[in-house]
Design a protein around this motif. Structure first.
Motif, PDB file in Angstrom:
ATOM      1  N   VAL A 246       0.836  -1.197   0.000  1.00 27.81           N
ATOM      2  CA  VAL A 246       0.000   0.000   0.000  1.00 27.81           C
ATOM      3  C   VAL A 246       0.873   1.251   0.000  1.00 27.81           C
ATOM      4  CG1 VAL A 246      -1.704   1.320   1.310  1.00 27.81           C
ATOM      5  CG2 VAL A 246      -1.918  -1.168   1.132  1.00 27.81           C
ATOM      6  N   ILE A 247       1.928   1.250   0.810  1.00 33.00           N
ATOM      7  CA  ILE A 247       2.827   2.406   0.862  1.00 33.00           C
ATOM      8  C   ILE A 247       3.506   2.616  -0.488  1.00 33.00           C
ATOM      9  CG2 ILE A 247       5.005   3.217   1.862  1.00 33.00           C
ATOM     10  CD1 ILE A 247       4.065   1.943   4.499  1.00 33.00           C
ATOM     11  N   ALA A 248       3.933   1.517  -1.116  1.00 37.33           N
ATOM     12  CA  ALA A 248       4.553   1.626  -2.438  1.00 37.33           C
ATOM     13  C   ALA A 248       3.568   2.220  -3.439  1.00 37.33           C
ATOM     14  CB  ALA A 248       5.034   0.249  -2.908  1.00 37.33           C
ATOM     15  N   PHE A 249       2.313   1.817  -3.356  1.00 37.51           N
ATOM     16  CA  PHE A 249       1.294   2.381  -4.245  1.00 37.51           C
ATOM     17  C   PHE A 249       1.131   3.875  -3.999  1.00 37.51           C
ATOM     18  CE2 PHE A 249      -3.104   3.844  -4.459  1.00 37.51           C
ATOM     19  CZ  PHE A 249      -3.347   3.720  -5.822  1.00 37.51           C
ATOM     20  N   VAL A 250       1.042   4.273  -2.718  1.00 37.44           N
ATOM     21  CA  VAL A 250       0.873   5.693  -2.380  1.00 37.44           C
ATOM     22  C   VAL A 250       2.019   6.508  -2.956  1.00 37.44           C
ATOM     23  CG1 VAL A 250       0.876   7.352  -0.492  1.00 37.44           C
ATOM     24  CG2 VAL A 250      -0.494   5.268  -0.309  1.00 37.44           C
ATOM     25  N   THR A 317      12.155   5.899   8.709  1.00 40.14           N
ATOM     26  CA  THR A 317      12.484   7.318   8.542  1.00 40.14           C
ATOM     27  C   THR A 317      12.466   7.714   7.074  1.00 40.14           C
ATOM     28  OG1 THR A 317      13.845   7.284  10.554  1.00 40.14           O
ATOM     29  CG2 THR A 317      14.210   9.093   9.017  1.00 40.14           C
ATOM     30  N   ALA A 318      13.065   6.886   6.225  1.00 40.94           N
ATOM     31  CA  ALA A 318      13.080   7.174   4.791  1.00 40.94           C
ATOM     32  C   ALA A 318      11.658   7.167   4.212  1.00 40.94           C
ATOM     33  CB  ALA A 318      13.950   6.149   4.068  1.00 40.94           C
ATOM     34  N   ILE A 319      10.844   6.194   4.627  1.00 47.29           N
ATOM     35  CA  ILE A 319       9.468   6.097   4.128  1.00 47.29           C
ATOM     36  C   ILE A 319       8.658   7.329   4.525  1.00 47.29           C
ATOM     37  CG2 ILE A 319       7.288   4.857   4.455  1.00 47.29           C
ATOM     38  CD1 ILE A 319       8.963   2.264   4.557  1.00 47.29           C
ATOM     39  N   TYR A 320       8.792   7.753   5.768  1.00 48.13           N
ATOM     40  CA  TYR A 320       8.048   8.921   6.233  1.00 48.13           C
ATOM     41  C   TYR A 320       8.368  10.170   5.413  1.00 48.13           C
ATOM     42  CZ  TYR A 320       6.145   6.842  10.531  1.00 48.13           C
ATOM     43  OH  TYR A 320       5.435   6.105  11.437  1.00 48.13           O
ATOM     44  N   CYS A 321       9.647  10.386   5.190  1.00 48.27           N
ATOM     45  CA  CYS A 321      10.043  11.594   4.460  1.00 48.27           C
ATOM     46  C   CYS A 321       9.503  11.576   3.032  1.00 48.27           C
ATOM     47  CB  CYS A 321      11.569  11.725   4.450  1.00 48.27           C
ATOM     48  SG  CYS A 321      12.280  12.035   6.087  1.00 48.27           S
ATOM     49  N   VAL A 322       9.574  10.425   2.372  1.00 42.22           N
ATOM     50  CA  VAL A 322       9.088  10.330   0.992  1.00 42.22           C
ATOM     51  C   VAL A 322       7.572  10.496   0.950  1.00 42.22           C
ATOM     52  CG1 VAL A 322       8.884   8.828  -1.026  1.00 42.22           C
ATOM     53  CG2 VAL A 322      11.029   8.917   0.256  1.00 42.22           C
ATOM     54  N   MET A 323       6.853   9.878   1.901  1.00 37.74           N
ATOM     55  CA  MET A 323       5.396   9.994   1.901  1.00 37.74           C
ATOM     56  C   MET A 323       4.949  11.425   2.198  1.00 37.74           C
ATOM     57  SD  MET A 323       4.001   6.467   3.666  1.00 37.74           S
ATOM     58  CE  MET A 323       2.297   6.928   3.357  1.00 37.74           C
ATOM     59  N   ALA A 324       5.658  12.119   3.079  1.00 35.82           N
ATOM     60  CA  ALA A 324       5.325  13.512   3.360  1.00 35.82           C
ATOM     61  C   ALA A 324       5.537  14.381   2.126  1.00 35.82           C
ATOM     62  CB  ALA A 324       6.173  14.024   4.526  1.00 35.82           C
ATOM     63  N   LEU A 325       6.608  14.112   1.372  1.00 33.37           N
ATOM     64  CA  LEU A 325       6.874  14.861   0.149  1.00 33.37           C
ATOM     65  C   LEU A 325       5.792  14.608  -0.891  1.00 33.37           C
ATOM     66  CD1 LEU A 325       8.804  16.687  -1.442  1.00 33.37           C
ATOM     67  CD2 LEU A 325      10.025  14.618  -2.180  1.00 33.37           C
ATOM     68  N   VAL A 326       5.365  13.350  -1.015  1.00 29.98           N
ATOM     69  CA  VAL A 326       4.308  13.000  -1.972  1.00 29.98           C
ATOM     70  C   VAL A 326       3.035  13.777  -1.664  1.00 29.98           C
ATOM     71  CG1 VAL A 326       2.713  11.163  -2.636  1.00 29.98           C
ATOM     72  CG2 VAL A 326       5.158  10.723  -2.612  1.00 29.98           C
ATOM     73  N   LEU A 327       2.620  13.788  -0.412  1.00 29.05           N
ATOM     74  CA  LEU A 327       1.390  14.483  -0.031  1.00 29.05           C
ATOM     75  C   LEU A 327       1.484  15.976  -0.345  1.00 29.05           C
ATOM     76  CD1 LEU A 327      -1.399  14.338   1.361  1.00 29.05           C
ATOM     77  CD2 LEU A 327      -0.222  14.815   3.519  1.00 29.05           C
ATOM     78  N   SER A 328       2.625  16.566  -0.072  1.00 34.03           N
ATOM     79  CA  SER A 328       2.801  18.002  -0.299  1.00 34.03           C
ATOM     80  C   SER A 328       2.781  18.360  -1.779  1.00 34.03           C
ATOM     81  CB  SER A 328       4.121  18.463   0.318  1.00 34.03           C
ATOM     82  OG  SER A 328       4.123  18.259   1.714  1.00 34.03           O
ATOM     83  N   MET A 329       3.191  17.432  -2.645  1.00 36.87           N
ATOM     84  CA  MET A 329       3.240  17.717  -4.071  1.00 36.87           C
ATOM     85  C   MET A 329       1.926  17.402  -4.777  1.00 36.87           C
ATOM     86  SD  MET A 329       7.101  16.443  -5.047  1.00 36.87           S
ATOM     87  CE  MET A 329       7.012  17.090  -6.721  1.00 36.87           C
ATOM     88  N   MET A 330       1.040  16.649  -4.126  1.00 38.61           N
ATOM     89  CA  MET A 330      -0.214  16.286  -4.776  1.00 38.61           C
ATOM     90  C   MET A 330      -1.217  17.430  -4.765  1.00 38.61           C
ATOM     91  SD  MET A 330      -0.879  12.325  -3.647  1.00 38.61           S
ATOM     92  CE  MET A 330      -2.391  12.206  -4.595  1.00 38.61           C
ATOM     93  N   GLN A 331      -1.169  18.303  -3.768  1.00 34.10           N
ATOM     94  CA  GLN A 331      -2.132  19.393  -3.671  1.00 34.10           C
ATOM     95  C   GLN A 331      -1.552  20.496  -2.798  1.00 34.10           C
ATOM     96  OE1 GLN A 331      -5.662  17.957  -1.626  1.00 34.10           O
ATOM     97  NE2 GLN A 331      -4.439  16.622  -0.347  1.00 34.10           N
ATOM     98  N   PRO A 332      -2.064  21.718  -2.905  1.00 31.93           N
ATOM     99  CA  PRO A 332      -1.589  22.795  -2.038  1.00 31.93           C
ATOM    100  C   PRO A 332      -1.820  22.442  -0.573  1.00 31.93           C
ATOM    101  CG  PRO A 332      -2.925  23.654  -3.841  1.00 31.93           C
ATOM    102  CD  PRO A 332      -3.095  22.166  -3.862  1.00 31.93           C
ATOM    103  N   TYR A 333      -0.929  22.916   0.289  1.00 34.13           N
ATOM    104  CA  TYR A 333      -1.046  22.559   1.707  1.00 34.13           C
ATOM    105  C   TYR A 333      -2.367  23.044   2.309  1.00 34.13           C
ATOM    106  CZ  TYR A 333       0.047  27.369   3.192  1.00 34.13           C
ATOM    107  OH  TYR A 333       0.007  28.721   3.405  1.00 34.13           O
ATOM    108  N   THR A 334      -2.941  24.118   1.779  1.00 34.84           N
ATOM    109  CA  THR A 334      -4.202  24.634   2.313  1.00 34.84           C
ATOM    110  C   THR A 334      -5.379  23.712   1.993  1.00 34.84           C
ATOM    111  OG1 THR A 334      -4.420  25.971   0.317  1.00 34.84           O
ATOM    112  CG2 THR A 334      -3.462  27.034   2.255  1.00 34.84           C
ATOM    113  N   ALA A 335      -5.205  22.849   0.987  1.00 30.18           N
ATOM    114  CA  ALA A 335      -6.289  21.941   0.595  1.00 30.18           C
ATOM    115  C   ALA A 335      -6.146  20.563   1.231  1.00 30.18           C
ATOM    116  CB  ALA A 335      -6.317  21.798  -0.927  1.00 30.18           C
ATOM    117  N   ILE A 336      -5.081  20.325   1.997  1.00 30.45           N
ATOM    118  CA  ILE A 336      -4.871  19.023   2.615  1.00 30.45           C
ATOM    119  C   ILE A 336      -5.900  18.800   3.719  1.00 30.45           C
ATOM    120  CG2 ILE A 336      -3.278  17.657   4.019  1.00 30.45           C
ATOM    121  CD1 ILE A 336      -0.968  18.959   2.530  1.00 30.45           C
TER     122      ILE A 336
END
Length: 610
Positions: A246-250, A317-336
């Motif tokens: 699931v994480i790999a898919f995200v 630690t590596a997974i968290y950083c990558v997933m946080a970056l993915v979320l930030s790039m998918m939409q503006p932070y105000t729309a999260i």
């Protein structure tokens, strides 16, 4: 391990565990100490409180006591059935859950913006420093008590109580917080608002949404943990493997819909916002200390614990950083979305079906967090009860399952009561303060372990160590306070940062090392433990005042309990007033445990047995 016997049963030659059974609910099972034998005895104990407090403040345990005498109070052994493979997946299952799936959206929206990735980097580095400290202790003192046992040995009974109280608080709040997040993602899975499955009431804000589903989830996972440690491990690693997919898919699907324009502005709330978020998302790393509590059930602690702890936390630690970056790039932070960030993000980019995959993965992750949490929390609660800080009935290990059923039930029932009505944002900041405080104490204990051994370290060097530790802790606290008051000014840092460095360098140059780790040790001592103290205090200082108010109230309640109950119970036990057989090892297995502990200690400490 032979069961503990009462004097009468020893005379009759019949084990206590067999005669009395596991399910005991009599007064003497909860308060067997002479101080609580009658109201008159209790009044006498209260009158002696100052002297008893001084005694317990200077009292120390030993590695051998933790591995031998205290373990016998559980009457039955926990089963050594876990390997590095189990511990690695326990690490993965205990950490990745509500933190990354819920707090990422909450903190990106409120405090950090796209710089949430830097928040995870900062909290991840601090967590790794704490992992190093835990690993060295767990290898040399492989018991279920985790940080409670380590602090009893190095900093004494009072410091261990502070850790014990915060550990229990952390366990209860952590269980409640994750269970409520489970309900939010279940609602997302069936296309409902995050609070749709909760019961709305007229209680105060933050406590007005009752969550019976969270109670049910806690009950189910706790039951699994009570049945079998090895069986729980199998369930955990199978669920965690699914979670990896699931994480790999995200990550992959998220990057396919990523836009670099969403990273601007990168730091809308400034550097203070990044560290405020880092202090909150530290909650996402908090489960790793559960691994240390499983040392008593690990087949080869000196090999399996470093592999399991360091390996799993590096990946996380590596997974968290990558997933946080993915979320930030998918939409503006105000729309999260603050409650179900990833599911809503995929829905907003047109992948409505993906929200179900994400929600299901989040549910799996939070389920394993609760499962492994119930496993670890029961174990250090067991060791706390072995010391009689809480009633010793919770130290008993079930003879058939080899698990601490009473201790697991204690934490689970309390967590279910809190989870029924407290919201996640109320819980997370309080949990972060508690976790960071314990990790700071652990780093301090490691420096004490390396540089002080009673009977070896001279008084002059002991005084130097205390003074230099005060400089390190004081300057670190000063940096955190200055950051909270005036983060833009550099004058205070120009004084406090060199003071921290001077204190650390002073320990290295002016205090000779009194002990070296036998198997695995933290590198670059005293610098890495000192940096751990600084980073944990800094992150604590980044939390809001309300979190400290709640923490202060809880601490005051804990200290009242210690003064009126815990102090007198542990004093009686330390002075042999409970009829324990702590001064002799009753069978060959206990003799081997004590010998192993002595072999991993340069010089065994003197002082009263705890």
């Amino acid at each position: 391990m032979a069961p503990v016997e009462t004097p009468e049963e020893q005379h009759a030659g019949k084990p206590a565990a067999v005669a009395r059974g596991y399910w005991r609910w009599h007064r003497e099972d909860f308060f067997p100490e002479p101080s609580f034998a009658s109201w008159g005895a209790y009044r006498s104990a209260l009158a002696a409180t100052p002297a008893r407090f001084r005694d317990r403040f200077t009292g120390r345990s030993t590695d051998a006591d933790e591995l031998g005498a205290l373990r016998r109070r559980s009457e039955n052994e926990m089963r050594r059935c876990l390997t590095w493979w189990d511990l690695t997946w326990f690490g993965f299952g205990s950490v990745i859950g509500a933190g990354i799936f819920v707090l990422t959206g909450q903190e990106a929206h409120d405090n950090a913006g796209p710089a949430i990735v830097l928040s995870y980097v900062a909290s991840g580095l601090s967590a790794m420093l704490s992992v190093f400290c835990y690993t060295e202790f767990a290898v040399e003192i492989p018991v279920a008590g985790g940080s409670f046992a380590y602090l009893r040995v190095e900093l004494g009974d009072v410091a261990a109580f502070i850790a014990a109280a915060n550990l229990i608080l952390e366990s209860i709040i952590g269980t409640a917080a994750v269970a409520r997040s489970w309900t939010s993602y279940l609602a997302s899975l069936i296309n409902k608002p995050a609070s749709a499955l909760r019961i709305q009431t007229s209680l105060a804000e933050g406590y007005n949404e009752l969550d019976p589903i969270a109670v049910v989830v806690i009950a189910v996972t706790a039951t699994l943990a009570m049945v079998s440690a090895k069986g729980t491990s199998r369930v955990n690693w199978i669920a965690s493997i699914v979670h990896v997919f699931v994480i790999a898919f995200v990550i992959v699907a998220g990057f396919l819909h990523a836009k670099t324009s969403n990273l601007t502005p990168f730091m809308p709330y400034g550097v203070p916002g990044v560290f405020r978020a880092a202090a909150i998302v530290y909650f996402a790393y908090g489960g790793f200390d559960n691994i240390a509590t499983m040392a008593e059930e690990t087949k080869n602690p000196s090999r399996d614990i470093p592999l399991g702890l360091l390996g799993s936390m590096s990946m996380i630690t590596a997974i968290y950083c990558v997933m946080a970056l993915v979320l930030s790039m998918m939409q503006p932070y105000t729309a999260i979305d603050r409650s179900a960030a990833y599911s809503v993000a995929f829905r907003n980019v047109g992948m409505r079906w993906a929200q179900y995959v994400v929600a299901l993965g989040a549910l799996k992750g939070m389920t394993t967090v609760l499962l492994v949490g119930a496993l670890g929390q029961g174990r250090y609660t067991t060791h706390i009860a072995r010391s009689h800080i809480i009633p010793p009935v919770f130290a008993l290990v079930h003879p058939r399952t080899g698990t601490p059923v009473h201790a697991t039930m204690l934490i689970s029932v309390a967590g279910a009561c809190i989870g029924l009505f407290s919201s996640l944002d109320v819980l997370a900041s309080l949990l972060s303060v508690s976790t960071l405080f314990i990790f700071m104490m652990m780093a301090t204990a490691l420096l004490v372990r390396r540089y002080y051994v009673r009977g070896v370290t001279s008084r002059k060097h002991a005084v130097r160590l205390v003074a230099l530790l005060a400089v390190v802790i004081g300057s670190s606290a000063g940096i955190a306070a200055y950051w909270g008051a005036a983060p833009e000014r550099w004058v205070g840092y120009a004084v406090l940062v060199p003071a921290w460095a001077a204190g650390t360098l002073g320990i290295q140059l002016l205090v000779p090392a009194a002990r070296s780790p036998k198997v695995w040790g933290v590198p670059l001592v005293p610098w890495l433990p000192s940096l751990s103290i600084a980073t944990n205090l800094f992150l604590m200082g980044s939390l809001g005042a309300q979190a400290f108010v709640r923490f202060g109230v809880c601490t005051a309640i804990m200290l009242l309990y210690y003064v009126f109950v815990g102090l007198h119970a542990t004093y009686d036990v330390a002075h042999g007033a409970c009829g324990d057989v702590d001064d002799e090892v009753s069978d060959a297995e206990d003799q081997k445990a004590a010998a192993t502990a002595a072999a991993t200690t340069d010089v065994e400490r003197t002082g009263p047995k705890i």
